[in-house]
Design an enzyme around this catalytic site. Sequence first.
Site, short mmCIF file in Angstrom:
data_model
loop_
_atom_site.label_atom_id
_atom_site.label_comp_id
_atom_site.label_asym_id
_atom_site.label_seq_id
_atom_site.Cartn_x
_atom_site.Cartn_y
_atom_site.Cartn_z
N TYR A 142 -16.33 5.88 31.76
CA TYR A 142 -16.90 6.56 30.59
C TYR A 142 -15.83 6.92 29.57
CZ TYR A 142 -21.72 7.45 32.13
OH TYR A 142 -23.05 7.33 32.48
N LYS A 189 -16.17 1.91 46.11
CA LYS A 189 -16.25 0.44 46.25
C LYS A 189 -14.83 -0.01 46.57
CE LYS A 189 -18.48 -3.49 45.95
NZ LYS A 189 -19.53 -3.89 46.91
N ASP A 221 -22.89 0.20 47.09
CA ASP A 221 -24.07 -0.67 47.23
C ASP A 221 -24.86 -0.29 48.49
OD1 ASP A 221 -21.85 -1.58 48.63
OD2 ASP A 221 -22.25 -3.71 48.29
N ASP A 245 -23.78 8.45 38.01
CA ASP A 245 -24.85 8.37 37.00
C ASP A 245 -26.02 7.58 37.57
OD1 ASP A 245 -26.09 8.56 34.43
OD2 ASP A 245 -25.53 6.47 34.09
N ASP A 249 -29.88 9.14 39.34
CA ASP A 249 -31.21 8.75 38.85
C ASP A 249 -32.05 8.22 40.00
OD1 ASP A 249 -30.72 9.42 36.19
OD2 ASP A 249 -31.58 7.56 35.42
C1 IPM Z 1 -26.74 11.68 32.24
C2 IPM Z 1 -27.05 10.77 31.08
C3 IPM Z 1 -25.78 10.60 30.26
C4 IPM Z 1 -24.75 9.94 31.13
C5 IPM Z 1 -25.97 9.80 28.94
C6 IPM Z 1 -27.07 10.37 28.09
C7 IPM Z 1 -24.68 9.68 28.18
O1 IPM Z 1 -27.56 9.55 31.51
O2 IPM Z 1 -26.43 12.85 32.00
O3 IPM Z 1 -26.82 11.23 33.38
O4 IPM Z 1 -24.72 8.71 31.28
O5 IPM Z 1 -23.95 10.67 31.71
MN MN Z 2 -27.77 9.40 33.67
#
Ligand code: IPM
Ligand code: MN
Length: 355
Positions: A142, A189, A221, A245, A249
Amino acid sequence: MKLSIALLAGDGIGPEVIDQAVKVSDAIAKKFNHEISWKPALTGAAAIDAVGDPYPDATHEICLAADAVLFGAIGDPKYDNDPSATVRPEQGLLKMRQKLGLFANVRPTFTFPSLIDKSPLKRARIEGTDLVFLRELTGGIYFGKRGREDNGNTAYDTCTYTRAEVQRLAKKGFELAMTRTKKLCCVDKANVLESSRLWRETVQAMEKDYPEVTVSYEFVDAVAMRLVQWPNSYDVLITENLFGDILTDEASVISGSMGLMPSASVGTETSLFEPIHGSYPQAAGKDIANPLATVLSAAMMFEDAFGLSEEATLIRKVVNDSLDAGFVTEDLAEGVAPQKTSAVGDWLAAKILEA
Ligand code: IPM
Ligand code: MN
């Protein structure tokens, strides 16, 4: 206790869900005799529109001076569909993480008894899941060197970590594991990436300082697979920025609704608390978004930033009561009438005062 809280509502449904967290926090303050002073500040697309910067200096000053930051959401479709935009709301988020030194993103995943059948995963697989990701938040790909070469026809992003960056994140992981079931998983990884080998070697060297913690090392993975197969086999997981990240999710699906998962970002300056969901622009202004992730983020704030566990426990209790009572927004309303965002906030605040 006197509490000064920076309030960054942001974009989309941000302001609506933040309003409910404020109602709930004010009710808590009234019940437990605290005095909250809210410090609203601009961020995201709203800040670009107002002052041309998604994380203005004035906002940073307010965050630095506050005891905690409560954050809504960031992002606006008008920027997503414009690859040529030079200023984007998300840059505000990255700048804020960096300037506040928020190197550890704490993302718990747990299940709610009354919602367990809403998860796309079978009950038997997810029952009892209670895990926490510690995602490194201010390093890696990032923030690494990036660019274009070859007249724009080649692009690169680089993942760089220093030993010190890994150590400070891993230290939080070990400490958190000590307060829980003493199980820590280092996700990397290391069979391919040099940065992952640094992670693994650094964490291995720290094991001797935490002899009670059992550490496992797993490839990202494989974790992606096991996370949906046997999520309840994990406790604390530490990982680098991009892996975290993606996996967080994925993990949010386990609970059955992204609208429920809170998070904290901690580091060298003021800690920040925010729902893990995005700005959900399609729902903005309609009073239909689920405010519970933001309300539960406020609970994390009371507990982690202020050490007020009783307050946090009461917030979590009334949230659970609202789920049990079916007093929920449309994303969770099955066979019951959906409630408005603001009505859920009113209900929770009233229950806190009655408790
Ligand atoms: C998160 C979001 C952010 C990230 C984006 C919006 C930049 O997806 O907080 O997980 O990738 O960190
Ligand atoms: Mn995210």
